[in-house]
Design a protein around this motif. Structure first.
Motif, mmCIF file in Angstrom:
data_model
loop_
_atom_site.group_PDB
_atom_site.id
_atom_site.type_symbol
_atom_site.label_atom_id
_atom_site.label_comp_id
_atom_site.label_asym_id
_atom_site.label_seq_id
_atom_site.Cartn_x
_atom_site.Cartn_y
_atom_site.Cartn_z
ATOM 1 N N CYS A 1 28.787 18.873 34.845
ATOM 2 C CA CYS A 1 28.096 18.091 35.386
ATOM 3 C C CYS A 1 28.781 16.887 36.170
ATOM 4 C CB CYS A 1 27.505 17.122 34.402
ATOM 5 S SG CYS A 1 25.898 18.017 33.713
ATOM 6 N N ASN B 1 26.191 14.556 43.687
ATOM 7 C CA ASN B 1 24.678 14.365 43.373
ATOM 8 C C ASN B 1 24.186 14.795 42.016
ATOM 9 O OD1 ASN B 1 24.480 13.517 46.036
ATOM 10 N ND2 ASN B 1 24.143 15.318 46.903
ATOM 11 N N THR B 2 25.280 14.442 41.038
ATOM 12 C CA THR B 2 24.726 15.029 39.639
ATOM 13 C C THR B 2 24.935 13.726 38.937
ATOM 14 O OG1 THR B 2 27.176 15.662 39.014
ATOM 15 C CG2 THR B 2 25.400 17.348 39.894
ATOM 16 N N TYR B 3 24.038 13.536 37.689
ATOM 17 C CA TYR B 3 24.157 12.680 36.867
ATOM 18 C C TYR B 3 24.104 12.922 35.378
ATOM 19 C CZ TYR B 3 21.947 8.606 34.317
ATOM 20 O OH TYR B 3 21.654 7.709 33.360
ATOM 21 N N ARG B 4 24.986 12.496 34.491
ATOM 22 C CA ARG B 4 25.032 12.590 33.161
ATOM 23 C C ARG B 4 24.286 11.661 32.272
ATOM 24 N NH1 ARG B 4 31.099 14.020 30.861
ATOM 25 N NH2 ARG B 4 31.519 15.743 32.216
ATOM 26 N N CYS C 1 22.031 17.124 32.114
ATOM 27 C CA CYS C 1 22.627 16.729 33.691
ATOM 28 C C CYS C 1 21.439 16.876 34.530
ATOM 29 C CB CYS C 1 23.361 18.106 33.884
ATOM 30 S SG CYS C 1 25.010 18.101 32.922
ATOM 31 N N TYR C 2 21.467 15.728 35.499
ATOM 32 C CA TYR C 2 20.380 15.804 36.456
ATOM 33 C C TYR C 2 20.902 15.657 37.898
ATOM 34 C CZ TYR C 2 17.322 14.586 32.493
ATOM 35 O OH TYR C 2 16.604 14.405 31.406
ATOM 36 N N SER C 3 19.988 16.317 39.006
ATOM 37 C CA SER C 3 20.360 16.160 40.144
ATOM 38 C C SER C 3 19.389 15.594 41.002
ATOM 39 C CB SER C 3 20.840 17.532 40.698
ATOM 40 O OG SER C 3 21.261 17.518 42.106
ATOM 41 N N GLN D 1 16.398 18.164 35.868
ATOM 42 C CA GLN D 1 17.272 18.526 35.205
ATOM 43 C C GLN D 1 17.965 19.970 35.847
ATOM 44 O OE1 GLN D 1 16.139 18.876 30.998
ATOM 45 N NE2 GLN D 1 18.289 19.961 30.569
ATOM 46 N N ILE D 2 19.443 19.936 35.703
ATOM 47 C CA ILE D 2 19.961 21.203 36.123
ATOM 48 C C ILE D 2 20.722 21.964 34.841
ATOM 49 C CG2 ILE D 2 20.154 20.714 38.382
ATOM 50 C CD1 ILE D 2 22.971 19.728 37.829
ATOM 51 N N TRP E 1 25.351 18.736 29.382
ATOM 52 C CA TRP E 1 26.809 18.578 29.363
ATOM 53 C C TRP E 1 27.485 18.392 27.988
ATOM 54 C CZ3 TRP E 1 28.647 13.980 27.417
ATOM 55 C CH2 TRP E 1 27.918 12.977 27.238
#
Length: 654
Positions: free
Chosen positions: A244, A248-251, A257-259, A267-268, A271
């Motif tokens: 992550c 453009n990803t967010y923990r 993990c989000y994008s 959610q992708i 982590w």
């Protein structure tokens, strides 16, 4: 006297009158020629090797009746006169007679037959999967403290007792208890225990045979999720969690993990492993393969449908292999164990060398042996010591009747103490060594899946048919390692099954001596009976029944119904019924049938003791020669008696 003459005595009779003329030193016969012949006819005088004489030779002056005991008759000819054909016949006869006593009961024909049979029987499947798991669960290396205490206080003494009991009586697990008739039921319970364990162990061999056949493929079927997989099946742990750290990803603190996209955050992946495991616990492909494909397990023990034919055929192959190895009793099984007892050590060493070089192996071994002293002091202390005691009985195979049976085929004066120490200590060493091998692969599997060793450890069939099969799929030449592993399991199981079947058939043939000549038929009937019962384990409720031996009220998310638990208690009660029912029958027979005193229940029967007459004579001879310890006891008794008599004499005089 020629060959057609009936006796040599008429020839020898006229020679008696000359006996007084021969000096004692000249009347000696050395088996071929007279030691001091008279001067006349010195080149002609001789005594033939056969009971005949040469009419052209003068025997004047020799009283040969004194030396008849030194004549060589029949096949007892000098080596130079024995033809090669005679030698072959003599050797063949010796081989044919070897291994059978005068009562028609077999004996081990080889020097190490008993040793390898006992070693293979004691070092079984429990040494490979159960001991490492118990070490892990009960404090690692600290578990060895109670284990060794019970080994020396219970395990070795019982092992030594059973070897001596079987060897001294040359009888199986039932007849050996003639020393105390009321306890003959112990032998019945031992047979029942061997019967049920044999059915269980042979099913494990059937699993191994099926896996062995499936291992002869370029790609192992349980290495990837397939049509038989559940929704939680995971075969790619690199995607199970992610870093992550891309653009453009967010923990999220919850471990996700989000994008960003046109529709906002989505959610992708995950982590954080622990968060991921709380949301979804991964299932190994080998787990689903074993439960959903091999066993085709039903929802619970209440549902039993058709027989799984691949398992049934594998079970038939297992019993066929057992029968072939036992078709001639210990004459055949005593030779097979030379391979089956040694082969697992070779495979363990090969697998160990490979496993110790894998990444993460050191973590697994550290987890296996790291001492946690608090385990011996916490609330589970009783369970820790109980596990250690149970494992001693389980891993040494004492109280099952197999050791009594195997030792009953020993020669009477074989050293049992050395065998006891070597086999028991080798068993313990094997268990510890197997732990180093197994946990090396568990550490490697934890490294590959990103989990802790705790999450991949499993007991019993789970370790043998789930964890390890998946571990080998990650190795180069995976089919080869899989073949070696399941061959090892087969040989480990066969040694135990040999002893279980021998325990049952020996009790039958010892009780009914006329069946000894039909031992092959007895073995065949026993194998067919246990195979028929084993077919129940080939249905869809199978994995549940196998865990009856490992009593658990809950298996994963599945909770056993109450009646299933009662079945487990019923089986335990059935095994123990032999002791109780025989004791009640013995008491009834003593009082109402034979009308004997109660003490006869604890008095050895007349048949108690060594089976062979010559061994009974030995014991009678040695029993009359008391040792130093008994001399001391007798001296104390005599002193006490003399003291009592002196005091009584003094009192009478007063």
């Amino acid at each position: 006297m020629d060959n057609n003459s009936s006796s040599a005595l008429p020839v020898l009779e006229p020679l008696r009158k000359y006996s007084s003329k021969i000096p004692p030193e000249q009347s000696h016969y050395d088996g071929r020629r007279l030691s001091s012949p008279p001067p006349n006819d010195i080149n002609k005088l001789y005594v033939n090797s056969f009971p005949q004489y040469d009419p052209d030779v003068t025997y004047d002056g020799y009283d040969l009746t004194k030396d008849l005991t030194q004549y060589q008759f029949g096949d007892e000819r000098p080596e130079s006169d024995v033809t090669k054909n005679d030698v072959r016949k003599k050797k063949k006869k010796k081989i044919d007679d070897q291994g059978v006593d005068k009562n028609g009961r077999e004996q081990w024909s080889g020097r190490f037959d008993f040793f390898f049979s006992s070693l293979g029987y004691a070092v079984g499947l429990g040494a490979v999967w159960r001991f490492p798991y118990l070490c892990y669960r009960n404090g690692g290396g600290v578990f060895l403290i109670p284990y060794f205490i019970f080994l020396f206080l219970i395990g070795i003494p019982l092992f030594f007792l059973e070897l001596n009991l079987g060897q001294y009586t040359s009888q199986g697990a039932f007849q050996c208890w003639r020393m105390a008739p009321i306890f003959k039921g112990i032998g019945i319970s031992m047979c029942l225990m061997s019967f049920f364990l044999c059915v269980y162990y042979t099913m494990l061999i059937a699993y191994s045979i099926l896996y062995l056949v499936l291992s002869f493929r370029s790609n192992l079927a349980w290495s990837k999720c397939g049509s038989w997989s559940s929704s939680n099946c995971t075969d790619d742990y690199t995607r199970f969690i992610m870093r992550c750290d891309f653009e453009n990803t967010y923990r999220d603190p919850n471990g996700r993990c989000y994008s960003w996209g046109d529709q906002g955050l989505y959610q992708i992946g995950w982590w954080n492993l622990q968060s991921r495991l709380l949301d979804r616990k991964p299932v190994l492909p080998s787990d689903d393969y074993f439960n959903n494909y091999i066993l085709n397990k039903s929802p619970g023990i209440d549902y039993t449908s058709t027989v799984e034919w691949p398992l049934a055929v594998s079970l038939l192959a297992a019993w066929t292999l057992v029968f072939i190895c036992l078709i001639r009793g210990i004459k055949s099984s005593g030779k097979v164990v030379y391979f089956t007892a040694v082969f697992p050590y070779v495979i363990l060493l090969i697998l160990g060398i490979r496993g110790w070089t894998l990444p993460g192996a050191s973590k697994g071994i550290e987890f296996y042996m790291k001492p946690v002293v608090s385990k011996l002091l916490d609330a589970r202390v009783n369970e820790v010591w109980n596990d250690a005691a149970n494992q001693i009985f389980f891993v040494l195979s004492v109280s099952y009747g197999g050791l009594i049976t195997l030792s009953s085929y020993n020669r009477f004066n074989q050293n049992t103490l050395s065998n006891t120490l070597i086999i028991t200590l080798a068993n313990v060493a094997t268990s510890i060594f197997a732990g180093f091998v197994i946990f090396a692969y568990l550490g490697y599997l934890a490294y590959m899946t990103g989990q802790n060793v705790t999450n991949v450890v499993s007991e019993g069939p789970g370790l043998a048919f789930i964890v390890y099969p998946f571990a080998v799929t990650t190795l180069p030449a995976a089919p080869l390692w899989s073949i070696l592993f399941f061959l090892m399991l087969i040989t480990l199981g066969l040694d135990s099954v040999f002893a279980f079947v021998e325990t049952i058939t020996t009790v039958i043939t010892d009780q009914f001596n006329s069946l000894r000549r039909h031992r092959t038929i007895v073995t065949f009937v026993a194998c067919v009976s246990m195979f028929a019962l084993g077919l129940v384990l080939c249905t869809d409720a199978l994995i549940i029944l196998t865990f009856i031996w490992y009593p658990r009220l809950q298996l994963g998310p599945y909770i056993f119904p109450k009646w299933a638990n009662n079945i487990g208690w019923g089986l335990s009660g059935l095994i123990m019924s032999g002791v109780v029912l025989w004791a009640l029958y013995s008491i009834f027979a003593v009082f109402f049938i034979h009308r004997k005193p109660f003490s006869s229940l604890f008095t050895p029967e007349p048949e108690w003791g060594p089976l062979l007459p010559q061994n009974r004579k030995k014991m009678k001879h040695y029993g009359s020669q008391t040792s130093g310890f008994y001399n001391i006891v007798d001296w104390v008794k005599n002193r006490s008696k003399s003291g009592d008599s002196n005091r009584s004499g003094d009192e009478s005089s007063v």
